[in-house]
Scaffold this motif. Structure first.
Motif, PDB file in Angstrom:
ATOM      1  N   GLY A   1       0.631  -1.195  -0.222  1.00 27.28           N
ATOM      2  CA  GLY A   1      -0.060  -0.047  -0.023  1.00 27.28           C
ATOM      3  C   GLY A   1       0.902   1.357  -0.005  1.00 27.28           C
ATOM      4  O   GLY A   1       0.436   2.508  -0.382  1.00 27.28           O
ATOM      5  N   ASN A   2       2.212   1.133   0.428  1.00 27.26           N
ATOM      6  CA  ASN A   2       2.845   2.374   0.469  1.00 27.26           C
ATOM      7  C   ASN A   2       3.474   2.832  -1.099  1.00 27.26           C
ATOM      8  O   ASN A   2       4.187   3.831  -1.057  1.00 27.26           O
ATOM      9  N   HIS A   3       3.244   1.922  -1.995  1.00 20.64           N
ATOM     10  CA  HIS A   3       3.840   2.268  -3.261  1.00 20.64           C
ATOM     11  C   HIS A   3       2.775   2.497  -4.195  1.00 20.64           C
ATOM     12  O   HIS A   3       2.495   1.706  -5.129  1.00 20.64           O
ATOM     13  N   SER A   4       2.379   3.855  -3.965  1.00 19.26           N
ATOM     14  CA  SER A   4       1.162   4.193  -5.062  1.00 19.26           C
ATOM     15  C   SER A   4       1.430   4.360  -6.328  1.00 19.26           C
ATOM     16  O   SER A   4       0.655   4.559  -7.166  1.00 19.26           O
ATOM     17  N   PHE A   5       2.680   4.442  -6.766  1.00 22.05           N
ATOM     18  CA  PHE A   5       3.474   4.738  -8.020  1.00 22.05           C
ATOM     19  C   PHE A   5       3.672   3.281  -8.680  1.00 22.05           C
ATOM     20  O   PHE A   5       3.934   3.330 -10.035  1.00 22.05           O
ATOM     21  N   LEU A   6       3.278   2.344  -8.011  1.00 18.16           N
ATOM     22  CA  LEU A   6       3.659   0.893  -8.602  1.00 18.16           C
ATOM     23  C   LEU A   6       2.709   0.700  -9.845  1.00 18.16           C
ATOM     24  O   LEU A   6       1.665   0.630  -9.664  1.00 18.16           O
ATOM     25  N   THR A   7       3.381   0.444 -11.075  1.00 18.07           N
ATOM     26  CA  THR A   7       2.564   0.035 -12.243  1.00 18.07           C
ATOM     27  C   THR A   7       2.647  -1.424 -12.408  1.00 18.07           C
ATOM     28  O   THR A   7       1.852  -2.076 -13.167  1.00 18.07           O
TER      29      THR A   7
END
Length: 853
Positions: free
Chosen positions: A150-156
């Motif tokens: 959840g901390n990696h909001s830029f994860l694609t």
């Protein structure tokens, strides 16, 4: 003090590691390549400005605290294929700019709580790859909770393993609003239920399942319903029924998708798959660009199913390779013709590795092919029709049957107008087309054509209203001689890359130049694996554009003279042939080429010699600008004493190996002068003293002897001697090859001796009338006393200098079984230890047709 110790350790690490890593500059990015250096720790003595670090294929087992703190500019970090099993919590502290992290093929426990702490500092992470870390042999918690993302909001992009009972609702996936690609590898799923993936974000557009080899007991149609935006579905090596995989397409009916890839979709115990209209109903109603149904045991399909998509104009790439069905059998021919006119945007089509064979099959009534249940039986057993005149069954071929309705056999193929890539390699069928004329329409855009390893005996006559513009063609595995006819020329005239591996060019001696003339525009030519031991001097006269020639894995004893006139040749592969050296003519030619530009030469795997005769070649090897396949030029070679070495060692000890070569030449010159003096002086004295007697002897005898030798003619090429246990092999194999293929006349006792004549006279006359003699030795050869008489006659004829070559073929016997009667002339005998393969025939052919072996 701790600071001083840290500086000392850093300096040590710098001296140990920094000089080994390769620092590469890509634009304004600095990349450190530290792969395959057997590192146990993360190196610290690297430039602090690096933006990329690759530590793959090392022996790192632990990532310690603050291991990357000095590399704050890192945006890419790769640590694949190590032994990492421990990562301290703050290991990635300071990597605020990291965008790409890959740690696949390690031994990480990704379900441990420490893993949440490890990933937390990577706030701007976009790509995370932690696949191939879960091992089934290790205890896996059931159910397994994945790390918190959840901390990696830029994860694609997220690549990871998936366990039997995954839990995603506690991993913060609801906060990944930018996640669009997820790949599952090492898939241990036992069920694919509707709620298995329900907690993953709906933003996902691409989902991959790879290597789900366990038994999946339940597959429900709404597994992928949580992903309404899905564009790519890729399932590779998934152990489910193909019908179940096709059922997963239910949520995407009447939608657009980029690709649907089903490859090796089969349960643990593979079963033949017959595609019905019900099974493929959802797929038929999807507008998809790329469709792959490969290697999934498909043996057939119901009419109006596979060839009846609702949106044919959407298809751009279709792969149906590795199955067992025909797309033009029986009533499907009409469907195929209609479909080819509708798939107007198709660019890529592959139907390779499709093994079809309809042998020992029963009568098939074509009127009932519309019956699905009967159609399954047809595809299972095949189809034949019954001749009205002979009452015999024969294979049904709709193309050939249609062709015979008109005066001459011909058939028109309408290709999709935009088709650029057509691959139908390794396509095997029981249908044998002969005398077929093919008219091909819409060939304007076809650039890549591969029909290698087809089982055909005659290349069809191909015609087109517009010119063929194929640039890449692979016709490996075909007999090249079947290509030589006038109508094949337009098909090949614009080909720039021609692949003719295993094309039996070794059987087209005197014709291979004609084969190459079919490709006047070719730039890259691959004729490897053809058993070529000779190449015509004018073979490439019509191929002036050749720049890359691959002639590896053949039997050539020297570089063919045919390549020396290739003006644009820049890459030449003659590896794994029988070269012993490269003569000065070709060395000078290649030096000239290397001055014009880079010239690549591959010679690995040849029988190079490091002797006095080849010393100039060894010196040239290390002085030329030619670029070789082995950068260090460490080629194996044979020394004068027969031992093995390599060119690097020989060159370093050049004087030791070749220092005596010149002295030996002077010694030979002195001995030669002495011998010449004796040879000329003694005969001159004898001739001067006995000149009148010599003149009379010449007048009386010499003229008659010379005339007799000049007028001698042989009745046979070979006199063959063998024991009774070799009779079947001689008649079945040996004579077929010698007389039929090599066109030589053989004298055989059982066939050519006159009945009633004395056997001794027949043997003596036959040997006297033969050019060569061949003895085939077996265990029972010495049991027949007549063989000793044959040997004595052969010795007699050899002494008279009439018999040219004596060959002993040792078959099913030991080499020491050679009769002692041949001891007197062993220096004139060639012994071949026979093996029942082409090597034995090659040795025999080289002995008969050359002056040396």
């Amino acid at each position: 003090m701790p600071t001083l110790i840290y500086l000392i350790i850093s300096l040590i690490n710098f001296s140990v590691f920094a000089h080994k890593c390769r620092i590469v500059q890509h634009g304004d990015q600095t990349i450190a390549d530290c792969t395959r250096l057997k590192l146990n720790y993360v190196p610290t003595g690297l430039p602090l400005s690096i933006s990329g670090l690759d530590l793959s294929y090392n022996q790192i087992s632990k990532i310690e605290n603050n291991a990357f703190e000095s590399f704050s500019n890192l945006t890419t970090l790769t640590m694949d294929s190590n032994n990492i099993d421990t990562i301290d919590g703050p290991a990635f502290k300071g990597l605020k700019r990291l965008r790409w992290l890959s740690m696949k093929h390690n031994q990480l426990n990704i379900c441990s709580t420490i893993f949440d702490i490890v990933l937390k500092p990577l706030l701007h992470l976009q790509h995370l790859d932690i696949r191939y870390n879960i091992n089934k042999t290790v205890d896996i918690p059931k159910p397994m909770v994945y790390p918190y993302f959840g901390n990696h909001s830029f994860l694609t992009d997220l690549y990871m393993d998936i366990v039997q009972n995954p839990v995603f609702n506690l991993s913060g996936f609801e906060k990944l609003s930018k996640l669009n690609t997820i790949k599952f590898a090492r898939c241990y799923l036992k069920q694919m239920t509707n709620d298995t993936l329900v907690d993953l974000p709906s933003t996902i557009t691409a989902i991959y399942f790879h290597q789900c080899v366990g038994r999946i007991s339940i597959v429900e149609a709404d597994l992928l319903k949580p992903f309404p935006l899905l564009k790519i579905l890729n399932m590779n090596r998934v152990a489910i029924q193909l019908g179940d995989a096709l059922q997963l397409l239910y949520p995407f009916t009447n939608k657009r998708m980029n690709s649907i890839i089903f490859k090796q979709i089969s349960p643990q115990v593979p079963k033949p798959v017959f595609i019905s209209r019900v099974m493929i109903n959802y797929l038929m109603h999807i507008c998809v660009k790329t469709l792959v149904l490969a290697e999934s045991e498909i043996v057939g399909y119901e009419q109006r199913s596979l060839l009846a998509p609702k949106f044919p104009e959407c298809l751009e790439n279709v792969v149906l390779s590795g199955n067992r069905f025909s797309i033009a059998l029986g009533p499907h021919l009409g469907e195929l013709i209609i479909l080819l006119k509708k798939i107007i945007n198709l660019k890529f089509f592959d139907l390779s590795y499709n093994a079809i064979n309809f042998n020992n099959i029963e009568y098939c009534n074509l009127d009932v092919l519309d019956n699905p249940s009967y159609a399954k039986e047809i595809y299972r057993k095949g189809c034949q029709i019954k001749s009205e005149t002979t009452n015999e069954y024969k294979d049904y071929n709709p193309i050939l049957e249609k062709a015979q309705m008109i005066d001459e056999p011909k058939f028109t193929i309408f290709l999709p107008a935009n088709l650029t890539f057509l691959r139908v390699s390794h396509y095997m069928t029981s249908y044998i087309q002969t005398g077929q004329k093919l008219y091909v329409a819409n060939v304007d855009n076809l650039r890549y054509l591969d029909f290698s390893y087809w089982q055909i005996k005659q290349f069809p006559e191909i015609y087109s209203e517009t010119p063929f513009n194929v640039k890449y063609m692979d016709i490996s595995g075909l007999n090249a001689s079947i290509l030589i006819h006038e109508t094949s020329i337009p098909v090949f005239q614009n080909v720039q890359t021609a692949i003719l591996k295993n094309a039996m060019l070794g059987l087209t001696i005197g014709k291979n130049g004609i084969v190459f003339q079919l490709f006047p525009a070719v730039e890259k030519l691959d004729i490897s694996y053809n058993n070529l031991w000779y190449l015509d001097a004018d073979a490439f006269d019509k191929n002036s554009n050749l720049s890359n020639v691959n002639i590896a894995h053949n039997l050539l004893p020297a570089i063919p003279i045919a390549v020396i006139n290739l003006r644009y040749l820049g890459k030449f592969d003659i590896s794994y042939n029988r070269l012993q050296t490269i003569n000065k003519t070709f060395r000078d030619w290649m030096d000239e080429k290397s001055y014009e530009g880079i010239f690549y030469l591959s010679i690995e795997g040849n029988s190079l010699k490091c002797t006095c005769d080849t010393s100039d070649f060894i010196r040239w090897l290390f002085s030329t600008k030619v670029v070789f396949d082995l950068v260090n030029k460490n080629f194996s070679c044979t020394l004068t004493n027969g031992s093995e070495s390599n060119t690097v060692v020989v060159y370093r000890r050049f004087h030791e190996h070749f220092g005596n070569c010149n002295s030996k030449n002077w010694l030979r010159l002195g001995i030669g002068l002495l011998v010449a003096f004796v040879i000329f002086t003694v005969p001159f004295a004898v001739i001067f003293n006995f000149r009148w007697k010599i003149t009379f002897w010449i007048y009386r005898n010499f003229k008659r002897v010379v005339e007799h030798r000049l007028e001698r003619k042989f009745d046979y090429d070979i006199y063959l001697s063998y024991a009774d246990d070799m009779l079947q092999w001689v008649k079945g194999d040996f004579l077929q090859r010698i007389e039929t293929s090599w066109h030589m006349k053989v004298c055989v006792e059982d066939r050519d001796f006159l009945i009633g004549a004395t056997k001794a006279d027949e043997i003596a006359n036959a040997i006297a009338g033969s050019k060569h003699a061949i003895f085939i030795l077996s265990e029972s050869y010495k049991d027949n006393e007549w063989h000793k008489f044959e040997i004595e006659r052969v010795k007699f004829e050899k002494c008279r200098n009439y018999l040219q070559k004596i060959i002993i073929v040792v078959k099913e016997a030991r080499v020491n079984c050679v009769p002692h009667e041949l001891d007197d002339i062993l220096q004139y005998v060639t012994i071949i230890d026979w093996a029942d393969n082409e090597i034995g025939w090659d040795k025999l052919r080289m002995t008969l047709f050359t002056d040396f072996f």
